[in-house]
Design an enzyme around this catalytic site. Structure first.
Site, mmCIF file in Angstrom:
data_model
loop_
_atom_site.group_PDB
_atom_site.id
_atom_site.type_symbol
_atom_site.label_atom_id
_atom_site.label_comp_id
_atom_site.label_asym_id
_atom_site.label_seq_id
_atom_site.Cartn_x
_atom_site.Cartn_y
_atom_site.Cartn_z
ATOM 1 C CG HIS C 79 -1.598 1.186 1.315
ATOM 2 N ND1 HIS C 79 -2.410 1.808 0.706
ATOM 3 C CD2 HIS C 79 -1.440 2.168 2.508
ATOM 4 C CE1 HIS C 79 -2.786 2.970 1.398
ATOM 5 N NE2 HIS C 79 -1.993 3.450 2.461
ATOM 6 C CG ASP C 108 6.207 17.322 -26.654
ATOM 7 O OD1 ASP C 108 6.380 17.161 -25.578
ATOM 8 O OD2 ASP C 108 5.511 16.771 -27.616
ATOM 9 C CD1 TRP C 144 6.381 3.566 3.957
ATOM 10 C CD2 TRP C 144 7.517 4.182 2.281
ATOM 11 N NE1 TRP C 144 6.581 4.827 4.188
ATOM 12 C CE2 TRP C 144 7.488 5.316 3.454
ATOM 13 C CE3 TRP C 144 8.422 4.463 1.120
ATOM 14 C CZ2 TRP C 144 8.202 6.569 3.067
ATOM 15 C CZ3 TRP C 144 9.103 5.742 0.863
ATOM 16 C CH2 TRP C 144 8.939 6.821 2.051
ATOM 17 C CB SER C 172 10.210 5.832 -14.281
ATOM 18 O OG SER C 172 9.222 6.638 -14.552
ATOM 19 C CB SER C 173 11.482 9.053 -10.305
ATOM 20 O OG SER C 173 10.510 8.541 -9.887
ATOM 21 C CG HIS C 256 12.659 14.920 5.545
ATOM 22 N ND1 HIS C 256 11.458 14.329 6.272
ATOM 23 C CD2 HIS C 256 12.507 16.025 5.313
ATOM 24 C CE1 HIS C 256 10.839 15.175 6.723
ATOM 25 N NE2 HIS C 256 11.253 16.349 6.003
ATOM 26 C CD GLU C 258 9.932 10.091 -2.656
ATOM 27 O OE1 GLU C 258 10.551 10.360 -3.538
ATOM 28 O OE2 GLU C 258 8.505 9.968 -3.072
ATOM 29 C CE1 TYR C 260 8.562 18.936 3.645
ATOM 30 C CE2 TYR C 260 11.228 18.594 3.824
ATOM 31 C CZ TYR C 260 9.694 18.816 4.456
ATOM 32 O OH TYR C 260 9.760 19.085 5.789
ATOM 33 C CB SER C 271 0.857 29.030 -5.776
ATOM 34 O OG SER C 271 1.348 28.602 -4.362
ATOM 35 C CG HIS C 305 12.750 14.521 11.287
ATOM 36 N ND1 HIS C 305 12.663 15.745 10.579
ATOM 37 C CD2 HIS C 305 12.063 13.565 10.346
ATOM 38 C CE1 HIS C 305 11.955 15.771 9.573
ATOM 39 N NE2 HIS C 305 11.428 14.362 9.552
ATOM 40 C CG HIS C 306 12.103 10.332 9.204
ATOM 41 N ND1 HIS C 306 10.680 10.261 8.849
ATOM 42 C CD2 HIS C 306 12.546 11.439 8.459
ATOM 43 C CE1 HIS C 306 10.202 11.135 8.032
ATOM 44 N NE2 HIS C 306 11.504 11.785 7.921
ATOM 45 C CB THR C 331 5.694 24.915 6.088
ATOM 46 O OG1 THR C 331 7.099 24.237 5.777
ATOM 47 C CG2 THR C 331 4.744 24.276 5.473
ATOM 48 C CE LYS C 334 6.285 26.786 -0.448
ATOM 49 N NZ LYS C 334 6.013 27.496 -1.629
ATOM 50 N NE ARG C 453 4.008 3.585 10.844
ATOM 51 C CZ ARG C 453 4.874 4.061 9.986
ATOM 52 N NH1 ARG C 453 5.925 4.962 10.376
ATOM 53 N NH2 ARG C 453 4.909 4.123 8.608
#
Lengths: 375, 189, 528
Positions: C79, C108, C144, C172-173, C256, C258, C260, C271, C305-306, C331, C334, C453
């Site tokens: 998931h 293009d 994951w 791909s990315s 991390h 990722e 963002y 925006s 921090h993870h 943040t 924004k 979790r």
């Protein structure tokens, strides 16, 4: 509507204490856990205030500055002063948060001058406790019956939060935990102490607590550690120092006696019924998590014992004992020689060789185990 | 219109180079992490190499308690424990502690002990002159051994470290050892 | 920002496109590829969503009812992987493909053939990943985040397929990101200088740099997992001199930035939408750009921090705590800018705007819980509980995914040439909004009260919270079928959309007819 979550969050603080503990952070029973709780509440309130201001402005804007009320939009799109203000003010708020957070953290990480040291080892899927100052060590496993998990029996009060042998610590003393793991990463967590520390294989971590209130405190493994991650709870009993001393002395004597009894048992033969009865119990508490209660295992992960492998091969009796006692390197199969008594080992191997239609007819005795162990 | 635009291929090459560089950087993080840990004591591992004993003045005014614990990783049935639970030592003083290991199985085995120190900071000041953990330990079937660890504490050890724990986790390395290596190891034993 | 276009377009008369399957297989057209990305991501969203339904169904009551714990772990793992790499990231790439060339006045993408490749390898990656679920021993079951040694010594043999799939997704990315960067740097219409670019282009530009910086690190991490498992290396195995915690450092060095990557393009979308329906220029354009860049740079300094509970020295914990708290500043800028944009505007509440407003509020709630999680001493209590699950679903579902839905409604008229069914769309919004909060808000309480979790069964005290969340989950899942219905209906027909269906919308994409012709801006527009 969109404010609903926020109201719920605010309403939370006015709930009666009983309900609050179920919905809010555990306040806990140590000085550290109380400081952590206070920090949590301070930051929570700050967030609420900011939320009320920001969302309030948004809603005022949504109501008053809609096209039907304000057909001609204003034209401003910059304001250096305002922009600097809303950069600096949050920064100051953050500094305000960081100060108590820093002092609390430094207090939490000070493990020096402990009175009692306990080695805590995570292992798929149980905890092992070893007292540094005393000759006491044992595994602590989930005590909830499988039938409760399978919804066949009604769930008890401490469903999934009960163990066969809880950790016992003295109150009013600084207890230091040395946390490590036998296999994958686990995490030892007792919310009431605000202690959560990862158990990393090959490395030790330390943490500590000082509990003032005698009581029973429950926690769970907090790092995904494989299939039964959800089934390895932690129970800690805090006892008055005198009671703790009594308990640990008794436990020490008991474990000493057990080791001596083991030696005596070598000469005794157990009957088939006795072996099968004890074997089934040991199997269900120790082996069934992987090999399953019906001995079918899990395809590709945990081999089946029913109808295949060493447990049906009449020639492989010694190999079977060897695997159970010494484990299989590089697999999830552990060495149970140090975890179970010889009586239990003999019984469980007998059970595996004669249950689920396996028909070797072999009866294993403690002496057979001893022979393999001392080869 | 494209003639006014810069050449894509140069930019693409640079970006691909960045990608390759970052892939390499991912692997470079491994030695960088090791160096970082060595300098800061970040993960509490002690050095893999023998420290040469430097003649230092023994600081008799201070005593540090060093505790020893052991643990077997999954799958190794050896008995493995320190001969003494803890020692009190003055910084600068040299001590030897023996660890006892026995192989109760019916096969020859090789094990590796992995050291770890808590608090991690103390690992910076623990100098091992000799340690069984520098090498793999072979044990013939049914035999036992006394394995020495000789160490001293750097007198620079901060005052706030009064007690620390040295742990050894024992891993089974038999599967990674060929029969010839095993024979060789057992012979030199 | 720039809008004035000098000449009108007469593209339509040579708007011939190839037909049949070949059109889609071999296309190099950014609009076709964009559409394929979007549909692919929607299919993945439903697939990952189906797995979430399995999870919520199992958690509906205490006890084990539907799946065994091993399969439950596979569901949570796949998931997560599908939603991150299959739903959110391809959706943003799809939007980038469709919109970036039109927003900067380019005909293009800069590298159209690579564009085709970067899309077409994706389905293979996910077929491999999903296929691994049917292998003996099951698919990946280690979360994951695939922490070693659970993903190495203790994982099933499908790990090789997992690694292979991640490699393909990464390639791909990376190709997509290179394409975006080259397009933005080399293909802007004359006069479209950097500080005139729409914020969606800006945020994607920065995102693309994050992608090429961290996706290769992820590739390195999975390669190390592969060699540790199959080729006897010991990067993460203490026995051979490695360190399992180092895996987490490498993973989160990728992980991390990722997260963002999955939110910066959202900032760009919001925006664009808020000014359009406020009929007022975006407040603080330049500070938006700087804030985005600041967030991107800070994202490289906060990874640990993870990992506060892994046992770091105090100095490291303090460093990562302070850096993480700092992220709240840009943040916040924004959020304040969006509120200031709304202030004294002339607002209407079409579906894209509704999603954008919900985004601002709910993402901010996710930001608050993020700030709470940054505080190390309290993180020890929150870490690896449902509080974290609630937090990242607020920023990813009501954040990233709500912004993707807002973008879809905003640009659907441009893509299809038809207005969507507004009643259905509003139904989709309100059902999603209510159900998503019923789903995720109670999770905060479950986490605070102590529910870890990634567990398939829980203590009875969490029963009612989980039941509420599950009901919300099923409702949210069903609501997304309305979205599918709206999209199909809109593709098939509907009220004809004008070139610029939104009164206050700005940008070059609204200067071309709706539906956007197959080829746009073959002659670059002049931007003042």
């Amino acid at each position: 509507m969109k404010m609903k979550p926020l109201w719920a969050l605010l309403a939370l603080t006015s709930l009666p204490a009983a309900a609050q503990s179920r919905l809010n952070l555990t306040q806990g029973v140590t000085e550290v856990s109380n400081r952590v709780y206070d920090l949590h509440m301070i930051i929570f309130y700050i967030c609420c205030v900011i939320g009320v201001v920001v969302f309030g402005l948004m809603f005022i804007s949504m109501i008053r500055h809609r096209k039907s009320k304000n057909p001609n939009p204003a034209n401003f799109h910059e304001n250096v002063k305002v922009e600097i203000a809303w950069t600096i003010v949050p920064l100051l708020i953050l500094v305000g948060m960081a100060i108590p957070a820093t002092t609390t953290l430094i207090a939490m990480e000070d493990t020096s001058d402990a009175d009692v040291t306990v080695q805590v080892t995570g292992s798929q899927w149980k905890w092992h406790y070893k007292y540094f100052e005393n000759e006491v060590e044992y595994f602590s496993r989930l005590a909830t019956r499988q039938e409760q998990i399978d919804n066949k029996f009604e769930k008890g009060e401490n469903y999934l939060l009960e163990v066969d042998r809880p950790l016992v610590i003295p109150t009013g003393k600084k207890v230091r935990f040395l946390v490590t793991s036998d296999d994958v990463i686990h995490s030892w967590w007792v919310p009431d102490f605000a202690v959560k520390k990862d158990a990393n294989p090959g490395f030790i971590n330390e943490t500590w607590t000082k509990v003032d209130e005698p009581g029973i405190y429950r926690g769970q493994c907090a790092e995904l550690c494989g299939k039964d991650h959800g089934f390895m709870p932690i129970v800690v009993i805090a006892k008055e120092p005198a009671e703790y001393e009594k308990w640990i002395t008794e436990k020490e004597a008991e474990q000493q006696a057990a080791r001596e009894r083991e030696q005596e048992l070598l000469a005794m033969e157990m009957s088939e019924d006795e072996l099968m009865d004890l074997g089934e119990k040991v199997y269900n508490s120790t082996c069934a998590a992987c090999h399953q209660a019906n001995g079918q295992g899990v395809d590709g992960v945990f081999p089946a014992l029913a109808g295949s492998g060493v447990s049906v091969d009449p020639e492989a009796k010694d190999k079977h004992i060897d695997i159970v006692v010494n484990g299989v390197t590089g697999s999830a199969m552990q060495a149970f020689g140090s975890q179970l008594s010889m009586r239990e080992l003999a019984a469980v191997i007998t059970y595996e060789r004669n249950a689920w239609g396996n028909e070797t007819g072999d009866l294993i005795q403690a002496a057979d185990i001893n022979e393999v162990m001392n080869q | 219109m494209s003639d006014q635009r810069p050449d894509n291929s140069i930019l693409v090459k640079r970006l691909l180079l960045t990608v390759a560089g970052m892939f390499a950087f991912g692997f470079a993080l491994v030695p960088l992490y090791d160096v970082f840990c060595e300098v800061t004591g970040f993960n509490g591992r002690t050095s893999n190499e023998a420290a040469v004993y430097q003649e230092v003045e023994v600081d008799e005014s201070r005593t540090v308690t060093v505790q020893f614990i052991t643990r077997n990783a999954k799958g190794i049935p050896w008995k493995f424990e320190p001969s003494i639970k803890q020692v009190k030592i003055h910084p600068g003083e040299v001590k030897v502690v023996n660890f006892l290991a026995s192989n109760p199985t019916s096969s020859n085995m090789v094990a590796q002990a992995i050291p770890s120190v808590a608090p991690a900071e103390a690992s910076l000041y623990l100098n091992k002159v000799e340690c069984f953990c520098f090498n793999q330990q072979p044990l013939a079937a049914g035999s036992d051994a006394e394995m020495p660890m000789q160490f001293y504490l750097d007198p620079d050890i901060p005052d706030h470290i009064t007690t620390f724990t040295l742990s050894y986790t024992l891993y089974d390395m038999t599967a990674n050892t060929s029969a010839e290596q095993m024979a060789q190891l057992l012979k030199t034993e | 920002m720039s809008t004035a276009v000098e000449e009108t377009h007469h593209d339509t008369h040579h708007d011939h496109k190839p037909y049949g399957i070949g059109r889609w297989l071999f296309t190099t057209n950014h609009k076709d590829i964009g559409s394929m990305y979007l549909w692919f991501s929607f299919i993945m969203f439903l697939t990952g969503g189906a797995m979430a339904m399995v999870i919520r169904a199992e958690l509906f009551q205490p006890g084990l009812q539907l799946v065994d714990p091993h399969f439950f772990n596979q569901m949570t793992t796949v998931h997560g992987l599908i939603m991150v790499f299959g739903a959110v990231m391809p959706a943003f790439t799809g939007l980038a493909n469709w919109m970036i060339p039109m927003m900067i006045g380019a005909p293009d993408m800069a590298l159209p053939r690579m564009n085709n490749w970067s899309f077409w390898i994706l389905p293979f990656a996910f077929v491999i990943l999903l296929g691994s679920l049917f292998m003996e021993g099951g698919g990946p079951a280690f979360g994951w985040t695939f922490y070693a040694p659970l993903s190495t010594t203790y994982s099933s043999d499908s790990t090789a397929l997992f690694v292979f799939a991640i490699h393909i997704m990464g390639i791909s990315s990376i190709m997509g990101a290179i394409n975006v960067i080259v397009t933005i740097m080399n293909m802007r219409a004359p006069g479209m200088n950097y500080m005139k670019m729409p914020l969606f282009v800006w945020t994607w530009f920065i995102t693309a740099f994050l992608l090429i910086a961290v996706m290769p690190v992820l590739a390195g991490a999975v390669t190390m997992v592969l060699t540790d498992k199959y080729f006897g290396t010991s990067f993460f195995d203490a026995a051979g001199g490695g360190d399992p915690v180092m895996f987490q450092h490498i993973f989160w060095f990728f992980g991390h930035p990722e997260v963002y990557i999955m939110i910066l393009p959202s900032f760009g979308i919001i925006s664009a939408i808020i000014p359009a329906f406020t009929r007022k220029r975006l407040f603080g354009y330049a500070s938006m750009v700087y804030a985005t860049a600041a967030i991107a740079l800070l994202s490289f300094l906060v990874w640990a921090h993870h990992m506060f509970t892994t046992g770091m020295p105090v100095f490291a914990e303090l460093f990562f705590m302070y850096c993480t708290m700092l992220i709240a500043v840009p943040t916040g800028v924004k959020i304040f800018n969006w509120v200031a944009t709304m202030w004294r505007g002339s607002m209407t509440f079409e579906t894209p705007m509704l999603f954008a407003l919900a985004f601002v509020i709910l993402f901010t709630i996710g930001g608050f819980s993020g700030l709470m999680l940054a505080i190390t001493p309290v993180d020890f209590q929150y870490h690896d509980t449902y509080f974290v699950v609630a937090h990242f679903h607020y920023v990813l579902v009501t954040g990233a995914i709500f912004s993707i839905m807002a973008a879809s409604y905003y640009w659907l008229p441009k893509w299809t040439g038809h207005m969507y069914d507004t009643t259905l769309a509003k139904t989709h919004f309100w059902t999603s909004l209510i159900s998503v909060n019923v789903l995720f808000f109670p999770m905060h309480f479950a986490g605070l009260a102590g529910m870890p979790r990634r567990i398939p069964d829980y203590a009875t005290q969490f029963a009612d919270i989980n039941q509420i969340a599950s009901i919300g989950g099923f409702a949210f899942g069903l609501s997304q079928l309305i979205f599918l219905w709206v999209a199909i209906k809109c593709v098939k027909g509907g009220e004809k959309a004008e070139a610029k269906p939104w009164e206050g919308a700005e940008g070059l994409e609204w200067t071309v007819p709706s539906p956007a012709p197959y080829h746009t801006f073959e002659k670059p527009p002049k931007v003042e």
